[in-house]
Design an enzyme around this catalytic site. Structure first.
Site, PDB file in Angstrom:
ATOM      1  N   SER A  12       0.843  -1.202   0.000  1.00 35.31           N
ATOM      2  CA  SER A  12       0.000   0.000   0.000  1.00 35.31           C
ATOM      3  C   SER A  12       0.871   1.241   0.000  1.00 35.31           C
ATOM      4  O   SER A  12       1.678   1.442   0.924  1.00 35.31           O
ATOM      5  CB  SER A  12      -0.904   0.020   1.234  1.00 35.31           C
ATOM      6  N   HIS A  37      -1.135  -1.216  -4.379  1.00 30.30           N
ATOM      7  CA  HIS A  37      -2.423  -0.920  -3.764  1.00 30.30           C
ATOM      8  C   HIS A  37      -2.513   0.561  -3.427  1.00 30.30           C
ATOM      9  O   HIS A  37      -1.624   1.115  -2.768  1.00 30.30           O
ATOM     10  CB  HIS A  37      -2.577  -1.757  -2.488  1.00 30.30           C
ATOM     11  N   ASP A  39      -4.827   3.319  -1.583  1.00 30.30           N
ATOM     12  CA  ASP A  39      -5.921   3.538  -0.636  1.00 30.30           C
ATOM     13  C   ASP A  39      -6.457   4.955  -0.791  1.00 30.30           C
ATOM     14  O   ASP A  39      -5.793   5.929  -0.410  1.00 30.30           O
ATOM     15  CB  ASP A  39      -5.431   3.331   0.801  1.00 30.30           C
ATOM     16  N   MET A  41      -9.063   7.774   0.280  1.00 33.47           N
ATOM     17  CA  MET A  41      -9.895   8.133   1.433  1.00 33.47           C
ATOM     18  C   MET A  41     -10.384   9.566   1.285  1.00 33.47           C
ATOM     19  O   MET A  41      -9.657  10.423   0.773  1.00 33.47           O
ATOM     20  CB  MET A  41      -9.101   7.981   2.732  1.00 33.47           C
ATOM     21  N   HIS A  70      -8.485   1.064  -4.053  1.00 37.83           N
ATOM     22  CA  HIS A  70      -9.460   0.785  -2.994  1.00 37.83           C
ATOM     23  C   HIS A  70     -10.135   2.088  -2.609  1.00 37.83           C
ATOM     24  O   HIS A  70      -9.526   2.957  -1.983  1.00 37.83           O
ATOM     25  CB  HIS A  70      -8.721   0.159  -1.811  1.00 37.83           C
ATOM     26  N   ASP A 177      -6.709  -6.479   3.900  1.00 40.18           N
ATOM     27  CA  ASP A 177      -6.181  -5.119   4.015  1.00 40.18           C
ATOM     28  C   ASP A 177      -6.180  -4.712   5.485  1.00 40.18           C
ATOM     29  O   ASP A 177      -7.236  -4.490   6.077  1.00 40.18           O
ATOM     30  CB  ASP A 177      -7.036  -4.149   3.191  1.00 40.18           C
TER      31      ASP A 177
END
Length: 230
Positions: A12, A37, A39, A41, A70, A177
């Site tokens: 990540s 990966h 992330d 948000m 993600h 995760d």
């Protein structure tokens, strides 16, 4: 992007050097990462703000393999096309992020990406049962989403086992995760997971000028996960 159940390590970039993302992505791939990966948000669905489509587009040329995005955001549907255009190979949305998750998955596939669904720790495996023929990946959150470096929630191992039984022979990845390291990796691998997201456990102690540490960390996680089948 082909399907197999071999263990895949997906570092990540939430734990990478934000000022040097391109080089960090190249470094982790050169050191054995299978996926990268990302992330995402929004400060609303989760208590943190990270990256948007522009970041994904900027790092895409530096990633040779799979870019796994993600989305920890709500609403999610208005942003799917932008992340797909930015080069996401997999786009994962949360089942908790909106009332029309089936439509969300349709939109992800229509945009040309593989469709993933994520489950927070308090959401049961049964929540995705009606969606099994719509997804390519299910992401089990083994921490509460929002920040890196949290401790692994061991109660989620049972959820992974339940998902493995629900999925059966369908070509669906089970991704973990949160809190993945050489100690927890074998637990989730034995339960049925094949994609392991690791942030601090990969990036700790290394840098783009000292990338061999990334390789050592990736090898340690992979060896621990694969060791359950030895």
């Amino acid at each position: 992007m082909t399907f197999d159940r071999k263990i895949k390590i997906a570092p990540s970039i939430l734990s990478a050097d934000f000022a040097n993302f391109g080089a960090e992505c190249e470094a982790i791939e050169a050191q054995g990462a299978d996926w990268v990966h990302v992330d995402v948000m929004d400060g609303h669905f989760v208590p943190n703000i990270t990256f948007g489509p522009a970041t994904c587009a900027a790092i895409r040329p530096h990633i040779k393999g799979v870019m796994d995005v993600h989305l920890m955001i709500a609403p999610v549907d208005p942003y799917i096309e932008a992340f797909a255009k930015a080069g996401a190979d997999v786009i994962t949305a949360h089942v908790e992020a909106g009332p029309h998750v089936h439509r969300t998955l349709q939109a992800i596939r229509a945009a040309g990406a593989k469709a993933g669904i994520a489950l927070n720790p308090g959401t049961p495996a049964s929540a995705i049962e009606p969606l099994l023929d719509m997804i390519d990946l299910v992401c089990v959150m083994t921490v509460n989403p929002g920040f890196g470096g949290q401790k692994f929630i061991h109660s989620q191992i049972k959820k992974v086992e339940q998902l493995r039984a629900l999925i059966g022979e369908r070509p669906i990845h089970i991704e973990i995760d949160g809190g993945v390291d050489p100690t927890t990796a074998p637990l989730v691998a034995k339960a049925g997971a094949d994609v392991l997201v690791a942030g601090s456990a990969v990036f700790k102690g290394g840098s783009v000028t000292n990338p061999n540490v990334y390789g050592d960390n990736i090898k340690a996680i992979r060896a621990a996960a694969q060791g359950v089948w030895a």
